[in-house]
Motif scaffolding. Structure first.
Motif, PDB file in Angstrom:
ATOM      1  N   PHE A   1       2.504   8.804  -5.940  1.00  0.00           N
ATOM      2  CA  PHE A   1       3.247   7.619  -6.383  1.00  0.00           C
ATOM      3  C   PHE A   1       2.334   6.400  -6.423  1.00  0.00           C
ATOM      4  O   PHE A   1       1.558   6.155  -5.499  1.00  0.00           O
ATOM      5  CB  PHE A   1       4.434   7.344  -5.460  1.00  0.00           C
ATOM      6  CG  PHE A   1       5.536   8.359  -5.581  1.00  0.00           C
ATOM      7  CD1 PHE A   1       6.562   8.184  -6.502  1.00  0.00           C
ATOM      8  CD2 PHE A   1       5.538   9.500  -4.789  1.00  0.00           C
ATOM      9  CE1 PHE A   1       7.569   9.128  -6.631  1.00  0.00           C
ATOM     10  CE2 PHE A   1       6.545  10.451  -4.912  1.00  0.00           C
ATOM     11  CZ  PHE A   1       7.564  10.265  -5.832  1.00  0.00           C
ATOM     12  N   THR A   2       2.491   5.625  -7.489  1.00  0.00           N
ATOM     13  CA  THR A   2       1.753   4.375  -7.615  1.00  0.00           C
ATOM     14  C   THR A   2       2.670   3.160  -7.558  1.00  0.00           C
ATOM     15  O   THR A   2       2.195   2.026  -7.567  1.00  0.00           O
ATOM     16  CB  THR A   2       0.958   4.343  -8.932  1.00  0.00           C
ATOM     17  OG1 THR A   2       1.845   4.568 -10.031  1.00  0.00           O
ATOM     18  CG2 THR A   2      -0.128   5.418  -8.924  1.00  0.00           C
TER      19      THR A   2
ATOM     20  N   HIS B   1      -1.845  -4.510   0.906  1.00  0.00           N
ATOM     21  CA  HIS B   1      -2.378  -3.199   1.289  1.00  0.00           C
ATOM     22  C   HIS B   1      -2.953  -2.430   0.108  1.00  0.00           C
ATOM     23  O   HIS B   1      -3.920  -1.678   0.271  1.00  0.00           O
ATOM     24  CB  HIS B   1      -1.297  -2.383   1.988  1.00  0.00           C
ATOM     25  CG  HIS B   1      -0.797  -3.019   3.253  1.00  0.00           C
ATOM     26  ND1 HIS B   1      -1.642  -3.455   4.253  1.00  0.00           N
ATOM     27  CD2 HIS B   1       0.468  -3.303   3.671  1.00  0.00           C
ATOM     28  CE1 HIS B   1      -0.927  -3.977   5.247  1.00  0.00           C
ATOM     29  NE2 HIS B   1       0.347  -3.903   4.919  1.00  0.00           N
ATOM     30  N   GLY B   2      -2.370  -2.535  -1.076  1.00  0.00           N
ATOM     31  CA  GLY B   2      -2.990  -2.000  -2.278  1.00  0.00           C
ATOM     32  C   GLY B   2      -2.750  -0.543  -2.605  1.00  0.00           C
ATOM     33  O   GLY B   2      -3.227  -0.073  -3.638  1.00  0.00           O
ATOM     34  N   TYR B   3      -2.040   0.198  -1.766  1.00  0.00           N
ATOM     35  CA  TYR B   3      -1.849   1.626  -2.045  1.00  0.00           C
ATOM     36  C   TYR B   3      -0.845   1.891  -3.170  1.00  0.00           C
ATOM     37  O   TYR B   3      -0.908   2.931  -3.826  1.00  0.00           O
ATOM     38  CB  TYR B   3      -1.370   2.355  -0.778  1.00  0.00           C
ATOM     39  CG  TYR B   3      -2.497   2.742   0.142  1.00  0.00           C
ATOM     40  CD1 TYR B   3      -3.221   3.907  -0.073  1.00  0.00           C
ATOM     41  CD2 TYR B   3      -2.842   1.943   1.221  1.00  0.00           C
ATOM     42  CE1 TYR B   3      -4.267   4.261   0.771  1.00  0.00           C
ATOM     43  CE2 TYR B   3      -3.881   2.277   2.070  1.00  0.00           C
ATOM     44  CZ  TYR B   3      -4.589   3.447   1.843  1.00  0.00           C
ATOM     45  OH  TYR B   3      -5.623   3.784   2.664  1.00  0.00           O
TER      46      TYR B   3
ATOM     47  N   VAL C   1      -4.484   7.248  -8.647  1.00  0.00           N
ATOM     48  CA  VAL C   1      -5.185   6.015  -9.011  1.00  0.00           C
ATOM     49  C   VAL C   1      -4.138   4.947  -9.278  1.00  0.00           C
ATOM     50  O   VAL C   1      -3.257   5.123 -10.122  1.00  0.00           O
ATOM     51  CB  VAL C   1      -6.074   6.215 -10.255  1.00  0.00           C
ATOM     52  CG1 VAL C   1      -6.764   4.906 -10.622  1.00  0.00           C
ATOM     53  CG2 VAL C   1      -7.100   7.317 -10.018  1.00  0.00           C
ATOM     54  N   HIS C   2      -4.223   3.845  -8.548  1.00  0.00           N
ATOM     55  CA  HIS C   2      -3.271   2.738  -8.684  1.00  0.00           C
ATOM     56  C   HIS C   2      -3.993   1.512  -9.215  1.00  0.00           C
ATOM     57  O   HIS C   2      -4.863   0.945  -8.537  1.00  0.00           O
ATOM     58  CB  HIS C   2      -2.639   2.427  -7.320  1.00  0.00           C
ATOM     59  CG  HIS C   2      -1.813   1.180  -7.301  1.00  0.00           C
ATOM     60  ND1 HIS C   2      -2.060   0.143  -6.417  1.00  0.00           N
ATOM     61  CD2 HIS C   2      -0.774   0.776  -8.070  1.00  0.00           C
ATOM     62  CE1 HIS C   2      -1.192  -0.824  -6.631  1.00  0.00           C
ATOM     63  NE2 HIS C   2      -0.404  -0.470  -7.633  1.00  0.00           N
TER      64      HIS C   2
ATOM     65  N   ALA D   1     -11.107  -2.793  -2.837  1.00  0.00           N
ATOM     66  CA  ALA D   1     -11.207  -2.457  -4.257  1.00  0.00           C
ATOM     67  C   ALA D   1     -10.102  -3.101  -5.061  1.00  0.00           C
ATOM     68  O   ALA D   1     -10.270  -3.473  -6.230  1.00  0.00           O
ATOM     69  CB  ALA D   1     -11.179  -0.947  -4.444  1.00  0.00           C
ATOM     70  N   ALA D   2      -8.927  -3.245  -4.431  1.00  0.00           N
ATOM     71  CA  ALA D   2      -7.785  -3.874  -5.111  1.00  0.00           C
ATOM     72  C   ALA D   2      -7.938  -5.396  -5.165  1.00  0.00           C
ATOM     73  O   ALA D   2      -7.144  -6.082  -5.818  1.00  0.00           O
ATOM     74  CB  ALA D   2      -6.483  -3.502  -4.410  1.00  0.00           C
TER      75      ALA D   2
END
Length: 441
Positions: free
Chosen positions: A82-83, A111-113, A415-416, A436-437
């Motif tokens: 899930f993105t 958090h960016g996930y 990949v989000h 990275a986010a």
């Protein structure tokens, strides 16, 4: 990492292609070459799906951090492919104000996930007495478009009518937990011969079906959008099918567990199988599967409901309702619908990504896996299988109903927004994802 090159993935239409990602977007689909610094993923044998979207997740934060947090819940989401997730409002405090929904949305960005879209409560405190700040939540930074008192039914018909009228002004949708409260007082499992045999108070199908019937008529009257949460009975399918044929703006979801498990699981009084709405008969499972296949049920949503161990390792009557489901959802859908020939992978993309995004008015999923689109995608190995155990879980709670079952499929990469959150089947560490986010931590 300057970019990502996915080599030789199977697209949902059946063709194989390379996919190159850079600066958060898909920049090439077809034949592509790696550039300096690219992370290369060999996707031979893998299916590329648009990033999965869950319209019904309980993240518990604020207030329920013993069960789950936005961080742990979105890590579980990423592990399941899930993105984006829509976070239900039954937190403490309840997400019934602009301030609370903005807090939840901000935690997701931090958090960016996964993208976290808060669901706003329909009524103040989920109490069913007074409409919550629907307009303020809709115009807040969180841009709420889905409203639900999930865990509680909006039982008052006038309150439900007013909510439908209100959200229509900004293209919102009311997601109803269809449970007539007077018909389910003390209910513990599906009403039928087995509930009588086990001495557990039964939960009649009519308690769900009667609310859906009322609400589709209210949606027709108000010209508003209605979404029915966790449909569980064959009769509910009939009502939704009738409403759609009539042109009513109704959508419906089913959970993975209602596509696989039945009320027979209650025989051992194992509270892992206690859920709201309850697991139903085998005939209901068959009807739900057929309804997903023919489009009557629009989407699959997890109703991921984490609880601490002590809330499940107790007598059935004292146990909490709910199961975790983010990590296992795609495998259950493959097992129940793909491997049985009822859905192809393009349909999986529809029910687990593009349609839930559309219902929730989530941008970025309307032209998935195409050049220029945001890079939200999931790589799954459909030939893999594993015996499910709590060790597969990446959230804070362990109340999975699938322990000991062999389920197909494995998420190899997620990949989000161009940021890998899962690689080689393992979660990328939180600091790397946040950096990275570009969120910082």
């Amino acid at each position: 990492m300057s970019g990502i090159l996915i080599r030789g993935a199977s697209l949902v239409g059946g063709d194989r292609a390379d996919i190159r990602i850079a600066d958060g977007s898909i920049v090439a689909v077809g034949s592509a070459s790696a550039e300096s610094g690219d992370h290369v993923i060999d996707a031979d044998g893998l299916v590329a799906l648009p990033g999965l979207v869950d319209l019904h997740t309980h993240l518990r934060e604020p207030g329920g951090e013993a069960s789950e947090t936005v961080l742990t819940g979105t890590r579980a989401a990423a592990a399941g492919g899930f993105t984006a997730v829509f976070a239900m409002a039954n937190t403490t405090p309840v997400a019934d104000t602009a301030g609370v929904v903005e807090q939840v949305e901000a935690l997701g960005r931090q958090h960016g996930y996964a993208t976290v879209r808060p669901i706003g409560a329909v009524t103040v405190g989920l109490a069913g007495q007074q409409l919550a700040e629907l307009g303020a939540m809709a115009s807040s930074r969180a841009q709420v478009r889905v409203f639900s008192d999930d865990g509680h039914c909006v039982a008052d018909p006038l309150m439900m009518r007013r909510a439908l009228e209100y959200v229509a002004a900004f293209d919102g949708v009311v997601a109803q937990h269809a449970q007539e409260p007077r018909l389910t007082e003390g209910a513990q499992m599906n009403e039928g011969p087995l509930s009588g045999e086990l001495g557990l108070t039964g939960w009649p199908a009519a308690a769900e079906e009667s609310i859906i019937a009322r609400d589709v008529l209210l949606a027709e009257h108000t010209h508003s959008r209605l979404h029915v949460c966790h449909v569980s009975t064959a009769g509910s399918v009939d009502v939704v099918r009738w409403a759609k044929a009539r042109g009513i703006q109704v959508t419906a979801e089913v959970t993975p567990h209602h596509l696989l498990l039945t009320d027979e699981t209650a025989r051992d009084y194992d509270a892992r199988f206690k859920v709201n709405p309850p697991l139903r008969r085998a005939e209901d499972v068959a009807a739900l599967r057929a309804a997903v296949a023919d489009g009557t049920i629009d989407i699959v949503a997890t109703d991921h409901a984490p609880h601490p161990d002590e809330s499940k390792e107790c007598a059935w009557s004292e146990a909490a309702f709910g199961m975790v489901g983010l990590e296992s959802a795609l495998s259950v859908v493959q097992h129940a619908l793909v491997d049985t020939g009822m859905l192809d992978w393009a349909s999986v993309a529809r029910v687990l990504s593009t349609t839930p995004a559309h219902i929730g008015r989530l941008a970025g999923y309307d032209r998935p896996l195409s050049v220029g689109a945001p890079a939200h995608l999931t790589l799954v190995d459909p030939a893999a299988s594993r015996t499910w155990s709590p060790g597969e879980l990446r959230g804070r709670s362990r109340n999975t109903p699938y322990t000991g079952l062999t389920l197909p499929g494995r998420v190899v990469a997620t990949v989000h927004g161009g940021v890998p959150t899962v690689l080689d089947g393992a979660l990328v560490d939180a600091e790397t994802v946040a950096a990275a986010a570009g969120t910082g931590r």
